[in-house]
Motif scaffolding. Structure first.
Motif, PDB file in Angstrom:
ATOM      1  N   THR A 162       0.957  -1.529  -0.348  1.00  0.00           N
ATOM      2  CA  THR A 162       0.138   0.013  -0.050  1.00  0.00           C
ATOM      3  C   THR A 162       0.478   0.828   0.223  1.00  0.00           C
ATOM      4  OG1 THR A 162       0.171   0.366   2.432  1.00  0.00           O
ATOM      5  CG2 THR A 162      -1.669  -1.090   1.398  1.00  0.00           C
ATOM      6  N   PRO A 163       0.239   2.362  -0.606  1.00  0.00           N
ATOM      7  CA  PRO A 163       1.270   3.519  -0.165  1.00  0.00           C
ATOM      8  C   PRO A 163       0.624   3.992   1.047  1.00  0.00           C
ATOM      9  CG  PRO A 163      -0.545   3.592  -1.637  1.00  0.00           C
ATOM     10  CD  PRO A 163      -0.923   2.333  -0.982  1.00  0.00           C
ATOM     11  N   GLU A 164       0.843   3.365   2.394  1.00  0.00           N
ATOM     12  CA  GLU A 164       0.639   4.322   3.248  1.00  0.00           C
ATOM     13  C   GLU A 164       1.654   3.469   3.718  1.00  0.00           C
ATOM     14  OE1 GLU A 164      -3.450   4.400   1.841  1.00  0.00           O
ATOM     15  OE2 GLU A 164      -2.043   2.788   1.777  1.00  0.00           O
ATOM     16  N   ASN A 165       1.971   2.376   3.236  1.00  0.00           N
ATOM     17  CA  ASN A 165       3.207   1.566   3.936  1.00  0.00           C
ATOM     18  C   ASN A 165       4.858   1.637   3.627  1.00  0.00           C
ATOM     19  OD1 ASN A 165       0.847   0.246   5.657  1.00  0.00           O
ATOM     20  ND2 ASN A 165       1.321  -2.056   4.624  1.00  0.00           N
ATOM     21  N   HIS A 166       4.124   1.795   1.980  1.00  0.00           N
ATOM     22  CA  HIS A 166       5.904   2.678   1.413  1.00  0.00           C
ATOM     23  C   HIS A 166       6.087   3.858   2.185  1.00  0.00           C
ATOM     24  CE1 HIS A 166       7.918   2.853  -2.281  1.00  0.00           C
ATOM     25  NE2 HIS A 166       7.871   4.464  -2.247  1.00  0.00           N
ATOM     26  N   ASP A 167       5.188   5.423   2.073  1.00  0.00           N
ATOM     27  CA  ASP A 167       5.806   6.204   2.738  1.00  0.00           C
ATOM     28  C   ASP A 167       5.802   5.822   4.168  1.00  0.00           C
ATOM     29  OD1 ASP A 167       4.956   7.112   0.702  1.00  0.00           O
ATOM     30  OD2 ASP A 167       2.713   7.535   0.792  1.00  0.00           O
ATOM     31  N   PHE A 168       5.341   4.942   4.250  1.00  0.00           N
ATOM     32  CA  PHE A 168       5.183   4.685   6.424  1.00  0.00           C
ATOM     33  C   PHE A 168       7.192   4.714   6.523  1.00  0.00           C
ATOM     34  CE2 PHE A 168       6.978   2.091   9.867  1.00  0.00           C
ATOM     35  CZ  PHE A 168       6.942   2.610  10.797  1.00  0.00           C
ATOM     36  N   ALA A 169       7.521   3.380   5.751  1.00  0.00           N
ATOM     37  CA  ALA A 169       9.112   2.894   5.883  1.00  0.00           C
ATOM     38  C   ALA A 169       9.764   3.891   5.175  1.00  0.00           C
ATOM     39  CB  ALA A 169       8.774   1.157   5.062  1.00  0.00           C
ATOM     40  N   LEU A 170       9.284   4.547   4.568  1.00  0.00           N
ATOM     41  CA  LEU A 170      10.825   5.707   3.396  1.00  0.00           C
ATOM     42  C   LEU A 170      10.111   6.458   4.717  1.00  0.00           C
ATOM     43  CD1 LEU A 170       9.144   6.681  -0.140  1.00  0.00           C
ATOM     44  CD2 LEU A 170      11.334   5.330   0.809  1.00  0.00           C
ATOM     45  N   ALA A 171       9.398   7.236   5.618  1.00  0.00           N
ATOM     46  CA  ALA A 171      10.289   8.315   6.676  1.00  0.00           C
ATOM     47  C   ALA A 171      10.889   7.626   7.741  1.00  0.00           C
ATOM     48  CB  ALA A 171       8.967   8.507   7.184  1.00  0.00           C
ATOM     49  N   HIS A 172      10.562   6.421   7.640  1.00  0.00           N
ATOM     50  CA  HIS A 172      11.244   5.998   9.176  1.00  0.00           C
ATOM     51  C   HIS A 172      12.565   5.636   8.285  1.00  0.00           C
ATOM     52  CE1 HIS A 172      11.441   3.057  12.578  1.00  0.00           C
ATOM     53  NE2 HIS A 172      12.055   2.395  11.878  1.00  0.00           N
ATOM     54  N   PHE A 173      12.752   5.162   7.565  1.00  0.00           N
ATOM     55  CA  PHE A 173      14.632   5.143   6.995  1.00  0.00           C
ATOM     56  C   PHE A 173      15.320   6.638   7.006  1.00  0.00           C
ATOM     57  CE2 PHE A 173      12.946   2.264   3.007  1.00  0.00           C
ATOM     58  CZ  PHE A 173      13.056   1.701   4.186  1.00  0.00           C
ATOM     59  N   LYS A 174      14.336   7.418   6.785  1.00  0.00           N
ATOM     60  CA  LYS A 174      14.811   9.127   6.755  1.00  0.00           C
ATOM     61  C   LYS A 174      14.857   9.449   8.613  1.00  0.00           C
ATOM     62  CE  LYS A 174      14.692  13.147   4.463  1.00  0.00           C
ATOM     63  NZ  LYS A 174      13.515  14.288   3.745  1.00  0.00           N
ATOM     64  N   HIS A 175      14.063   9.478   8.823  1.00  0.00           N
ATOM     65  CA  HIS A 175      13.428   9.987  10.358  1.00  0.00           C
ATOM     66  C   HIS A 175      14.061   9.231  11.011  1.00  0.00           C
ATOM     67  CE1 HIS A 175      12.562  13.547   8.309  1.00  0.00           C
ATOM     68  NE2 HIS A 175      11.286  12.421   7.458  1.00  0.00           N
ATOM     69  N   VAL A 176      14.449   8.322  10.943  1.00  0.00           N
ATOM     70  CA  VAL A 176      14.661   6.862  12.844  1.00  0.00           C
ATOM     71  C   VAL A 176      16.652   6.529  12.380  1.00  0.00           C
ATOM     72  CG1 VAL A 176      14.297   4.882  14.293  1.00  0.00           C
ATOM     73  CG2 VAL A 176      12.241   6.516  13.318  1.00  0.00           C
ATOM     74  N   LEU A 177      16.277   6.017  11.214  1.00  0.00           N
ATOM     75  CA  LEU A 177      17.727   5.013  10.672  1.00  0.00           C
ATOM     76  C   LEU A 177      18.247   6.330   9.840  1.00  0.00           C
ATOM     77  CD1 LEU A 177      16.008   2.499   9.630  1.00  0.00           C
ATOM     78  CD2 LEU A 177      17.109   2.637  11.683  1.00  0.00           C
TER      79      LEU A 177
END
Length: 184
Positions: A162-177
């Motif tokens: 889903t786009p929501e899952n995709h966007d969540f993961a991209l934000a996590h990569f950037k802001h958390v990792l």
């Protein structure tokens, strides 16, 4: 800085319309980009790792059997790379810089010798492509972070259900990792 591209689970079972656990259209839409990014990494001299889910027929002990239907069963066509990436792999697979790694868990690091192989080659940056952005790619990124690697994720070369899952993961990569998310 030495880089290794890790291509995660871009197989028939995860991508094709008739795949056993397919992401379908979102995964099919990245076919050209994932092939191009892989070829470009190879042409640059980077190491290439194909980290591919591999399950045994009838393995009722694996935790995923409670969550997902059987998929990427060893010896089936479902484990073959999908689309143009399969063609790229055929052209480069015999090079000493290219590796095929079976994995049993979400992360390409879990239960494999990926970390050892990267450290032997003095790789400090991993570039992630493949499916699913929020599952196997994310878990690989978390392990890479915990092991001290710099992380790059090629956004147009990863996909999710889903786009929501995709966007969540991209934000996590950037802001958390602290990963670099490459947008083009």
């Amino acid at each position: 800085m030495k880089k290794a591209l890790i291509s995660i689970d871009y197989t028939i079972d995860f991508v094709a319309d008739d795949g056993k656990l397919t992401a379908g259209q979102p995964a099919q839409a990245i076919a050209d980009k994932i092939a191009a990014v892989t070829q470009e990494a190879y042409d640059r001299g980077d190491y290439i790792f194909f980290a591919i889910d591999g399950h045994d027929e009838g393995d009722d002990f694996h935790p995923e059997t409670k969550l997902f239907p059987p998929h990427n069963i060893k010896g089936t066509n479902g484990r073959h790379l999908y689309g143009k990436l399969a063609q790229v792999y055929e052209n480069i697979k015999d090079d000493a810089r290219v590796f095929w790694m079976d994995k049993r868990h979400y992360s390409a690091f879990s239960g494999t010798d990926l970390d050892i192989r990267l450290r032997e080659r003095r790789v400090d940056t991993v570039v992630l492509t493949g499916v699913l952005t929020d599952i196997c790619v994310l878990h690989t990124a978390i392990d890479a972070y915990n092991l001290g690697y710099q992380i790059e994720v090629v956004a147009p070369a990863v996909a999710s259900l889903t786009p929501e899952n995709h966007d969540f993961a991209l934000a996590h990569f950037k802001h958390v990792l602290g990963a670099t998310v490459i947008e083009d």
